[in-house]
Design an enzyme around this catalytic site. Structure first.
Site, PDB file in Angstrom:
ATOM      1  N   ASP A  90       0.834  -1.197   0.000  1.00  0.00           N
ATOM      2  CA  ASP A  90       0.000   0.000   0.000  1.00  0.00           C
ATOM      3  C   ASP A  90       0.878   1.260   0.000  1.00  0.00           C
ATOM      4  OD1 ASP A  90      -2.824   0.986   0.532  1.00  0.00           O
ATOM      5  OD2 ASP A  90      -1.797   1.903   2.232  1.00  0.00           O
ATOM      6  N   ASP A 123     -10.631   1.355  -4.868  1.00  0.00           N
ATOM      7  CA  ASP A 123     -10.498   2.805  -4.672  1.00  0.00           C
ATOM      8  C   ASP A 123     -11.094   3.619  -5.812  1.00  0.00           C
ATOM      9  OD1 ASP A 123      -9.119   2.654  -2.264  1.00  0.00           O
ATOM     10  OD2 ASP A 123      -7.169   2.490  -3.250  1.00  0.00           O
TER      11      ASP A 123
HETATM   12  C1  NOJ Z   1      -4.469   2.965  -0.698  1.00  0.00           C
HETATM   13  C2  NOJ Z   1      -5.575   1.992  -0.471  1.00  0.00           C
HETATM   14  O1  NOJ Z   1      -5.835   1.332  -1.679  1.00  0.00           O
HETATM   15  C3  NOJ Z   1      -6.751   2.798   0.032  1.00  0.00           C
HETATM   16  O2  NOJ Z   1      -7.927   2.043   0.074  1.00  0.00           O
HETATM   17  C4  NOJ Z   1      -6.403   3.360   1.376  1.00  0.00           C
HETATM   18  O3  NOJ Z   1      -7.437   4.207   1.817  1.00  0.00           O
HETATM   19  C5  NOJ Z   1      -5.105   4.162   1.315  1.00  0.00           C
HETATM   20  N1  NOJ Z   1      -4.084   3.512   0.562  1.00  0.00           N
HETATM   21  C6  NOJ Z   1      -4.565   4.377   2.707  1.00  0.00           C
HETATM   22  O4  NOJ Z   1      -4.043   3.181   3.216  1.00  0.00           O
END
Ligand code: NOJ
Length: 566
Positions: free
Chosen positions: A209, A338
């Site tokens: 991440d 996302d």
């Molecule tokens: C990227 C992740 O895909 C997302 O869902 C998350 O909110 C942020 N990083 C923070 O960890």
């Protein structure tokens, strides 16, 4: 040196993670086995045969760890245990075994940049317990004046004042996600141990991440106030990031045959090559947001702008061309947890639902990169018609909407409804539509997030085994990718660099040449592709009876074809 480096150094040898089709599972929305309204690990096990039938090779599971879920698991309270609503470690081990029995590998999402504020390390750090003082980024100062102007990825300041420690702490995301201080060798050791812990369990790799924001510059200089996500130029690819990533690769990952993919923030092909490929730190690949930021205007999240097919084509083509120079491996995705649903964002989720969902699937599965397919896209799931603040769950969208309601930019939900419907990450997070039963067959209880009413028509049950369904098309294309080396290793040659709607490219490997033609529009397009030669056979098409005269090819709305050419 990591295995990835040695492989690419001797000429880009075949490797399982280059050939793999990756499928992302968001466990809370996949399948609920016990009726509590939230998906769980036994629920994934119940669907293992479905995953096997689909033909995917690797599952990327978003964080299953113990967490208060302020950001749906990306706020980890304990890296070594499973959130009880998802099951327990026995369930996890059983899942791994069930998947491995079906030759499906499992990679886990690992959050190295931040923890939950409920993690024991943060609790100790805020009380300045011995050895934990510097686990996070703490800055003392006036409680009314954050240390700098950096903003959080979810809107608002990236700093929160902690009354216990009487100091500010940094959080590039939610205030419940404090950033770890990677300058501290003890933090690096802790995180290496966590990674090793999961590798010892036998998992097959990680999606890291926001991996390239872990190094922050000393002194926390102000960012460009007009720069979108303020401060990004300081923390993306920060000063010591390569030391941290190569350290993790050399000390831990090098001992395992794993897939590693980093989620890059503001990453370019030039910086990507320093993380992966022969001269990189040792990651296998990274992914970027270039094509999924095209519909953001200067006003950021609130500002929806039109995108052009040519812009997506250029953005993705740029990555292929620039990475191939050094043999660094590429990734492709159109949607994740996302982003909004791909058929609603890039296709037409109404009149051309089947055609556009399958056209997008064709691009995903024929592109020169390891493809990442998000759960539900294989049946063409669509955005949800959000109608109130109460329905929303996403930390990002709710934070932004609440800030807008507080500071008067909006008075009621209807003032923000259009943006939320278009942009919210919740669109991807509504439960998988397994059938047209109550709650889409996802749960016997009350789902944690609304089920899309489109489940009546768009669901696994009514697509499974039907040759003209989006699901069957994905199955065929996945199989095609497995059978055609040219789709994995073939050189990419763009044939339509100035057509407004048609994206045609060739993939060639040894004597094999495949031609992919996509008409990315709700209208018929004509194109001359005679430079590719002649059609020898049609390997896939989302319409019956495709034209085969490459000199005057007529493509119907969202038509997508894969031809063998000679
Ligand atoms: C990227 C992740 O895909 C997302 O869902 C998350 O909110 C942020 N990083 C923070 O960890």
């Amino acid at each position: 040196m990591c295995p990835a480096d040695t492989e690419t150094l001797d000429g880009g040898e075949p490797t399982w993670w280059k050939e793999a089709v990756v499928y992302e599972i968001y466990p809370q929305s996949f399948n609920d086995s016990d009726g509590d309204g939230t998906g769980d690990i036994p629920g994934i096990i119940e669907k293992a045969d479905y995953l096997d039938e689909l033909g995917i090779d690797v599952i990327w599971m978003t964080p299953p760890y113990d967490s208060p879920h302020a950001d749906n698991g990306y706020d980890i309270r304990d890296y070594r245990s499973i959130l009880d609503v998802f099951g327990d470690m026995d369930d996890f081990e059983r899942l791994l075994e069930e998947l491995h029995d079906r030759d499906i590998r499992l990679i886990l999402d690992m959050v190295l940049n931040h923890t939950s504020d409920e993690h024991a390390w943060f609790q100790k750090s805020r009380r300045e317990e011995d050895g934990y003082e510097d686990y996070y980024h703490w800055v003392e100062g006036d409680p009314d004046q954050p240390p700098n102007n950096w903003t959080s990825g979810f809107g608002g300041s990236a700093w929160t004042y902690d009354d216990t420690r009487e100091a500010w702490y940094l959080h590039l995301f939610h205030e419940k996600q404090p950033d770890l201080n990677w300058r501290n060798p003890a933090v690096r050791r802790e995180m290496h141990d966590v990674v090793e812990f999961w590798l010892q369990k036998g998992i097959d790799g990680f999606r890291f991440d926001v991996f390239n924001v872990m190094s922050k510059p000393e002194g926390y200089p102000d960012g460009d106030p007009d720069g979108g996500w303020v401060g990004m130029e300081h923390f993306a690819d920060g000063p010591r990031i390569h030391e941290y990533i190569s350290g993790l690769c050399d000390d831990v990952l090098a001992g395992y045959d794993v897939l590693t993919v980093g989620e890059g923030m503001d990453i370019t092909p030039r910086s990507a090559k320093r993380y992966c490929g022969p001269s990189g730190d040792g990651l296998n690949m990274v992914y970027h947001y270039d094509h999924t930021m095209l519909d953001y205007g200067d006003g950021g999240w609130w500002d929806i702008v039109d995108w052009e097919v040519s812009e997506i084509r250029d953005a993705l083509t740029k990555w292929v061309r620039q990475l191939e120079v050094t043999d660094a491996w590429n990734t492709v995705y159109l949607g994740t947890h996302d982003t909004p649903r791909i058929v609603s964002r890039f296709g037409n989720d109404d009149r051309y639902h089947y055609e556009s969902a399958t056209m997008l699937g064709t691009l995903l599965l024929t592109f020169p990169a390891t493809p990442f397919c998000f759960q539900g896209d294989e049946i063409g799931m669509t955005n949800y018609p959000w109608s109130s603040r109460e329905e929303m769950r996403d930390a990002d969208a709710t934070n932004r909407v609440e800030l807008a309601l507080e500071d008067g930019r909006a008075e009621t939900f209807s003032d923000v409804a259009d943006v939320v419907r278009y942009r919210s990450r919740d669109n991807a997070r509504t439960p998988i539509q397994w059938s047209d039963d109550e709650a889409g067959g996802f749960t016997d209880g009350d789902p944690w997030i609304p089920v899309n009413p489109a489940s009546d028509a768009i669901n696994v049950a009514n697509q499974r085994g039907r040759p003209d369904s989006v699901l069957s098309y994905y199955q065929r294309l996945i199989e095609l990718r497995h059978n055609e080396d040219a789709l994995v290793y073939g050189v990419y040659d763009l044939l339509t660099d100035d057509h407004p709607r048609v994206w045609a490219f060739e993939r060639s490997f040894e004597s094999e040449r495949l031609l992919v033609a996509l008409n990315w529009a709700g209208r018929t397009s004509r194109v001359d592709l005679s430079e590719a030669g002649e059609v020898a056979s049609v390997l896939a098409c989302n319409y019956d009876d495709p034209g085969t005269d490459l000199g005057a090819l007529t493509l119907r709305p969202y038509e997508a074809c894969v031809f063998r050419v000679v």
